[in-house]
Enzyme design. Structure first.
Site, mmCIF file in Angstrom:
data_model
loop_
_atom_site.group_PDB
_atom_site.id
_atom_site.type_symbol
_atom_site.label_atom_id
_atom_site.label_comp_id
_atom_site.label_asym_id
_atom_site.label_seq_id
_atom_site.Cartn_x
_atom_site.Cartn_y
_atom_site.Cartn_z
ATOM 1 N N CYS A 1 12.112 10.620 -3.496
ATOM 2 C CA CYS A 1 12.299 9.276 -3.033
ATOM 3 C C CYS A 1 13.251 8.648 -3.672
ATOM 4 C CB CYS A 1 10.783 8.446 -2.585
ATOM 5 S SG CYS A 1 9.854 9.035 -1.330
ATOM 6 N N LEU B 1 -6.996 -1.378 4.427
ATOM 7 C CA LEU B 1 -7.766 -0.322 5.011
ATOM 8 C C LEU B 1 -8.382 0.536 3.789
ATOM 9 C CD1 LEU B 1 -5.990 0.471 8.362
ATOM 10 C CD2 LEU B 1 -7.807 -1.020 8.007
ATOM 11 N N GLY C 1 -2.680 -4.100 -1.075
ATOM 12 C CA GLY C 1 -2.898 -2.955 -2.126
ATOM 13 C C GLY C 1 -4.084 -3.376 -3.258
ATOM 14 N N TRP C 2 -3.379 -3.255 -4.418
ATOM 15 C CA TRP C 2 -4.411 -3.331 -5.744
ATOM 16 C C TRP C 2 -4.385 -4.903 -5.954
ATOM 17 C CZ3 TRP C 2 -2.090 1.558 -5.363
ATOM 18 C CH2 TRP C 2 -3.168 2.398 -5.265
ATOM 19 N N GLN D 1 -9.379 0.093 -2.922
ATOM 20 C CA GLN D 1 -8.342 -1.097 -3.057
ATOM 21 C C GLN D 1 -9.277 -2.271 -2.873
ATOM 22 O OE1 GLN D 1 -4.792 -0.928 -0.663
ATOM 23 N NE2 GLN D 1 -3.836 0.334 -2.144
#
Length: 417
Positions: A373, A201, A180-181, A205
């Site tokens: 979510c 990918l 991630g970051w 990031q």
């Protein structure tokens, strides 16, 4: 259409809160002081309301076929109430259907497709994500050690929870798969003194984390690579591995190979922590009532859910032994509501960041996605499991003697003290 409207009116009367519909011609149906107002621009939306097809309603919202006045929390109460049944009830499928599912999963998750799918989501806009994530941009379930924690505090608690479970020690080689970051990567390096490698990918990031590494002077001890997990070098195994919010993108058909790859990347006696979203139902690969299709189309193309029982099965097939399993489902509901509230509070800035017609569609999709979510985790339709594992013992040592190369302590107090 009048019969459909009649069905909708009946549904409105049975809802747990008041809802008003405003038709394209200005006709209003429902209480004028309603908690939620739906401004209908396309009458085809009424049929989806009548059927309780909330995924299709989400698509209609993204495409501008209706607008919402009221809070996203109230809107999700409405969505849950109009469902025709549980979105995780799925009939057991036959062998042919299961074979077709597997072939589709294999096709969807080539190295090239996975790169495009990850970039579709994570490279939307760093500035957009920064509006509603914590300062570290940790884009996964937080861990609320105390009820009064802010989401930023709970994210740091989550990062430390993972490091504790892995029993990280200074000098160990640590791999973060899907970094991630860089929140976990930096936390582990700065607080536990590990030699840390992350992969992603996402081009955004990758660039962001390499800037952080340079700013913090961590070159030589921390690195971030733009790399698919299948291409990781197995010749120099790691002491500890974390995979956070990544295996949902792998695909059901690839899970055994994924866990087998992680095992080969790990030294004997090392530890793996897999943190990811799992299905609430045993057999469904996505949420029903159109919610799965909505996420596939607008948010996470290629994402597939797996029940924890199947995750453990695939881990075992990949040569890993599960050691500790924790379900953080309520923590993710709280995390997502915090993200949703943060985005709702900064809608004008979000619109300025995601400009144009496509930007507005993306913003509307994320408003539905985050709140939807949160609702899903609240109701138990989806869950979040952390699984700590080690390579399956191959014999030779008597485990009762607790061999020196074995990383996992026998008791859990080292995690929680």
């Amino acid at each position: 259409m009048s019969s459909v409207l009649s069905v909708v009116e009946t549904k409105l009367a049975s809802l747990p809160l008041s809802v008003q519909l405003v038709m394209p011609d200005g006709q209003a149906v429902g209480a004028p002081d309603a908690s939620v107002r739906l401004l209908i621009k396309d009458r085809s939306t009424l049929a989806k309301l009548a059927a309780g097809h909330v995924g299709a309603l989400g698509e209609d919202y993204v495409e501008g076929k209706f607008d919402v006045e009221g809070s996203m929390r109230d809107l999700m109460r409405v969505a849950a109430a109009i469902l025709p049944g549980s979105p995780i009830e799925a009939a057991r499928v036959g062998r042919l259907t299961e074979l077709i599912r597997r072939l589709v999963s294999v096709w969807r998750h080539s190295i090239e497709r996975d790169a495009r799918q990850i970039q579709f989501h994570y490279d939307l806009s760093d500035d957009f994500y920064a509006l509603w994530l914590d300062p570290r941009r940790v884009y996964s379930c937080a861990y609320f050690r105390r009820p009064d924690m802010t989401v930023a505090e709970a994210q740091e608690a989550k990062l430390d929870h993972i490091c504790r479970k892995l029993d990280l020690k200074a000098g160990e080689r640590f791999l973060d798969v899907g970094a991630g970051w860089g929140g976990l990567l930096m936390w582990a390096a700065e607080n536990y003194g590990v030699d840390a490698t992350g992969i992603t990918l996402s081009r955004n990031q990758h660039a962001h984390v390499n800037r952080l590494i340079e700013e913090k002077g961590l070159q030589g001890r921390v690195r971030m690579e733009l790399l698919d997990y299948r291409k990781l070098d197995e010749s120099a195994p790691y002491d500890k591995i974390a995979s956070v919010g990544m295996f949902e993108h792998v695909g059901r058909a690839q899970l055994e190979g994924y866990f087998s790859k992680l095992r080969r990347l790990l030294r004997p006696g090392g530890l793996i922590l897999n943190h990811g979203i799992t299905a609430g139902g045993v057999d469904n690969a996505e949420l029903g009532a159109g919610m799965g299709e909505f996420i596939e189309k607008y948010i996470f193309p290629g994402g597939e859910l797996t029940h924890i029982s199947h995750v453990l099965e695939h881990m075992a097939e990949g040569g890993l032994e599960d050691l500790d399993i924790e379900n953080l489902r309520p923590h993710y509901a709280r995390t997502l509501w915090a993200w949703s509230d943060a985005l709702e509070a900064r809608l004008p800035e979000a619109r300025a960041t995601l400009q144009g017609e496509q930007g507005e569609r993306s913003l509307r999709a994320y408003r539905m996605y985050l709140a939807g979510c949160a609702m899903g985790f609240e109701h138990g339709w989806i869950a979040l499991h952390q699984v700590l594992a080690q390579p399956r013992p191959g014999g030779g040592d008597d485990e009762l003697d607790y061999p020196a190369g074995q990383a996992y302590p026998w008791r859990r107090d080292y995690i929680y003290k």
